[in-house]
Each structure stands twice: as structure tokens, then as C-alpha cells.
Scaffold this motif. Structure first.
Motif, PDB file in Angstrom:
ATOM      1  N   LEU A   1       0.902  14.062  -3.090  1.00 57.85           N
ATOM      2  CA  LEU A   1      -0.219  13.235  -3.500  1.00 57.85           C
ATOM      3  C   LEU A   1      -1.492  13.953  -3.077  1.00 57.85           C
ATOM      4  N   ARG A   2      -2.428  14.100  -3.980  1.00 62.14           N
ATOM      5  CA  ARG A   2      -3.724  14.684  -3.621  1.00 62.14           C
ATOM      6  C   ARG A   2      -4.584  13.555  -3.055  1.00 62.14           C
ATOM      7  N   ILE A   3      -5.198  13.823  -1.892  1.00 57.52           N
ATOM      8  CA  ILE A   3      -6.040  12.812  -1.256  1.00 57.52           C
ATOM      9  C   ILE A   3      -7.443  13.365  -1.030  1.00 57.52           C
ATOM     10  N   GLY A   4      -8.387  12.463  -0.810  1.00 57.95           N
ATOM     11  CA  GLY A   4      -9.754  12.847  -0.490  1.00 57.95           C
ATOM     12  C   GLY A   4      -9.960  12.841   1.012  1.00 57.95           C
TER      13      GLY A   4
ATOM     14  N   LYS B   1      -3.732  18.308  -0.220  1.00 56.78           N
ATOM     15  CA  LYS B   1      -2.423  17.840  -0.668  1.00 56.78           C
ATOM     16  C   LYS B   1      -1.663  17.205   0.494  1.00 56.78           C
ATOM     17  N   LEU B   2      -1.257  15.959   0.309  1.00 54.40           N
ATOM     18  CA  LEU B   2      -0.398  15.254   1.254  1.00 54.40           C
ATOM     19  C   LEU B   2       1.032  15.439   0.764  1.00 54.40           C
ATOM     20  N   THR B   3       1.897  15.926   1.645  1.00 54.19           N
ATOM     21  CA  THR B   3       3.293  16.179   1.290  1.00 54.19           C
ATOM     22  C   THR B   3       4.187  15.409   2.250  1.00 54.19           C
ATOM     23  N   TRP B   4       5.216  14.764   1.719  1.00 54.07           N
ATOM     24  CA  TRP B   4       6.183  14.109   2.604  1.00 54.07           C
ATOM     25  C   TRP B   4       7.569  14.223   2.007  1.00 54.07           C
ATOM     26  N   ARG B   5       8.562  14.158   2.904  1.00 50.67           N
ATOM     27  CA  ARG B   5       9.959  14.234   2.491  1.00 50.67           C
ATOM     28  C   ARG B   5      10.571  12.855   2.706  1.00 50.67           C
TER      29      ARG B   5
ATOM     30  N   LEU C   1      -3.421  -0.618  -1.530  1.00 53.57           N
ATOM     31  CA  LEU C   1      -2.299   0.166  -1.023  1.00 53.57           C
ATOM     32  C   LEU C   1      -1.812   1.127  -2.103  1.00 53.57           C
ATOM     33  N   ALA C   2      -1.898   2.434  -1.845  1.00 50.89           N
ATOM     34  CA  ALA C   2      -1.459   3.441  -2.814  1.00 50.89           C
ATOM     35  C   ALA C   2      -0.013   3.858  -2.563  1.00 50.89           C
ATOM     36  N   ILE C   3       0.379   3.981  -1.304  1.00 58.31           N
ATOM     37  CA  ILE C   3       1.736   4.401  -0.933  1.00 58.31           C
ATOM     38  C   ILE C   3       2.194   3.545   0.240  1.00 58.31           C
ATOM     39  N   ASP C   4       3.439   3.096   0.186  1.00 55.01           N
ATOM     40  CA  ASP C   4       4.095   2.415   1.302  1.00 55.01           C
ATOM     41  C   ASP C   4       5.557   2.801   1.218  1.00 55.01           C
ATOM     42  N   GLU C   5       5.921   3.892   1.896  1.00 51.50           N
ATOM     43  CA  GLU C   5       7.259   4.461   1.774  1.00 51.50           C
ATOM     44  C   GLU C   5       7.776   4.911   3.128  1.00 51.50           C
ATOM     45  N   GLN C   6       9.054   5.225   3.157  1.00 49.33           N
ATOM     46  CA  GLN C   6       9.671   5.824   4.326  1.00 49.33           C
ATOM     47  C   GLN C   6       9.631   7.346   4.160  1.00 49.33           C
ATOM     48  N   ALA C   7       9.439   8.050   5.266  1.00 53.90           N
ATOM     49  CA  ALA C   7       9.376   9.505   5.241  1.00 53.90           C
ATOM     50  C   ALA C   7      10.020  10.054   6.504  1.00 53.90           C
TER      51      ALA C   7
ATOM     52  N   ASP D   1     -10.644   8.066   0.602  1.00 53.30           N
ATOM     53  CA  ASP D   1     -11.545   7.578  -0.442  1.00 53.30           C
ATOM     54  C   ASP D   1     -10.954   7.701  -1.841  1.00 53.30           C
ATOM     55  N   ARG D   2      -9.896   8.520  -1.998  1.00 49.23           N
ATOM     56  CA  ARG D   2      -9.278   8.626  -3.328  1.00 49.23           C
ATOM     57  C   ARG D   2      -7.888   9.236  -3.236  1.00 49.23           C
ATOM     58  N   THR D   3      -7.085   8.963  -4.244  1.00 47.31           N
ATOM     59  CA  THR D   3      -5.770   9.588  -4.394  1.00 47.31           C
ATOM     60  C   THR D   3      -5.604  10.017  -5.843  1.00 47.31           C
ATOM     61  N   GLU D   4      -4.770  11.022  -6.044  1.00 50.41           N
ATOM     62  CA  GLU D   4      -4.484  11.509  -7.386  1.00 50.41           C
ATOM     63  C   GLU D   4      -3.046  12.022  -7.398  1.00 50.41           C
ATOM     64  N   PRO D   5      -2.222  11.538  -8.312  1.00 50.12           N
ATOM     65  CA  PRO D   5      -0.834  12.017  -8.364  1.00 50.12           C
ATOM     66  C   PRO D   5      -0.781  13.516  -8.668  1.00 50.12           C
ATOM     67  N   ILE D   6       0.208  14.185  -8.108  1.00 49.05           N
ATOM     68  CA  ILE D   6       0.497  15.579  -8.419  1.00 49.05           C
ATOM     69  C   ILE D   6       1.869  15.590  -9.070  1.00 49.05           C
ATOM     70  N   PRO D   7       1.992  16.173 -10.266  1.00 49.65           N
ATOM     71  CA  PRO D   7       3.315  16.207 -10.909  1.00 49.65           C
ATOM     72  C   PRO D   7       4.317  16.931 -10.021  1.00 49.65           C
ATOM     73  N   SER D   8       5.561  16.440 -10.028  1.00 52.30           N
ATOM     74  CA  SER D   8       6.601  17.119  -9.246  1.00 52.30           C
ATOM     75  C   SER D   8       6.843  18.492  -9.864  1.00 52.30           C
ATOM     76  N   GLU D   9       7.452  19.386  -9.075  1.00 49.74           N
ATOM     77  CA  GLU D   9       7.692  20.740  -9.552  1.00 49.74           C
ATOM     78  C   GLU D   9       8.564  20.754 -10.800  1.00 49.74           C
ATOM     79  N   SER D  10       9.531  19.844 -10.880  1.00 53.58           N
ATOM     80  CA  SER D  10      10.412  19.809 -12.059  1.00 53.58           C
ATOM     81  C   SER D  10       9.637  19.376 -13.290  1.00 53.58           C
TER      82      SER D  10
END
Length: 96
Positions: free
Chosen positions: A63-66, A50-54, A15-21, A82-91
Motif C-alpha cells: 500500500l502506498r502511504i503519505g 511503500k508500506l509492505t506487510w506479510r 479505516l483503510a486497512i485492518d488486517e493481521q500481519a 494523510d493518504r493511501t493508494e493501492p499498489i497492484p500485486s506483482e502478479s
């Protein structure tokens, strides 16, 4: 505060992400698709991108996904990739 959905991203490693959006934008094979609460049931393929969620707090997360699959069902979004890679936040990227 808007009502949220559950977003889960799974890889071979677990499990890479389990969040509310409150909204999700995912890289579908024929273009990006947006998902809000009470979306119709859907199963589709994903392209690398790029996967984007609010989050309910209003924070935008990335999050970058494959390649993979996305399922929407009863306000639950499940992504198998098949893969995930963090993307730094804009700040964070402005601080470097």
C-alpha cells in the motif's frame, strides 16, 4: 504458522486497512523500518512511501502511504496517514 500482529491504517476518510500481519516494513523518516511480533513500544513519523506487510498466509501485500505517524504497542501497529493508494500485486502487474 507464525503468530500475527494487528495492522491498522487510518486516514481522514476512515479505516483503510485492518488486517493481521506477521511482519511490516514502513517508510520511516530516516529510512524503512521493520516490525515483527513483540517489538518494543514505538512512536515515529513516516515519510511517503511503500508500506509492505506479510499476511499469516504468507501473501505479501502493498500500500502506498503519505506522511503520517506509526505507533507500535502490544502487537498492534497503528498508522495514521494523510493518504493511501493501492499498489497492484506483482502478479497483476505482470498480467497487464
Amino acid at each position: 504458522m507464525a503468530e500475527a500482529m494487528t495492522l491498522r491504517v487510518l486516514t481522514d476518510a476512515g479505516l483503510a486497512i485492518d488486517e493481521q500481519a506477521v511482519s511490516v516494513i514502513a517508510p520511516g523518516e530516516v529510512g524503512y523500518l521493520g516490525i515483527l511480533r513483540n517489538h518494543a513500544p514505538l512512536v515515529t513519523t513516516l515519510s511517503p512511501g511503500k508500506l509492505t506487510w506479510r499476511a499469516p498466509s504468507g501473501e505479501r501485500r502493498l500500500l502506498r502511504i503519505g506522511t503520517g505517524l506509526l505507533e507500535v504497542r502490544q502487537n498492534r501497529i497503528t498508522i495514521l496517514t494523510d493518504r493511501t493508494e493501492p499498489i497492484p500485486s506483482e502478479s497483476e502487474s505482470h498480467e497487464r
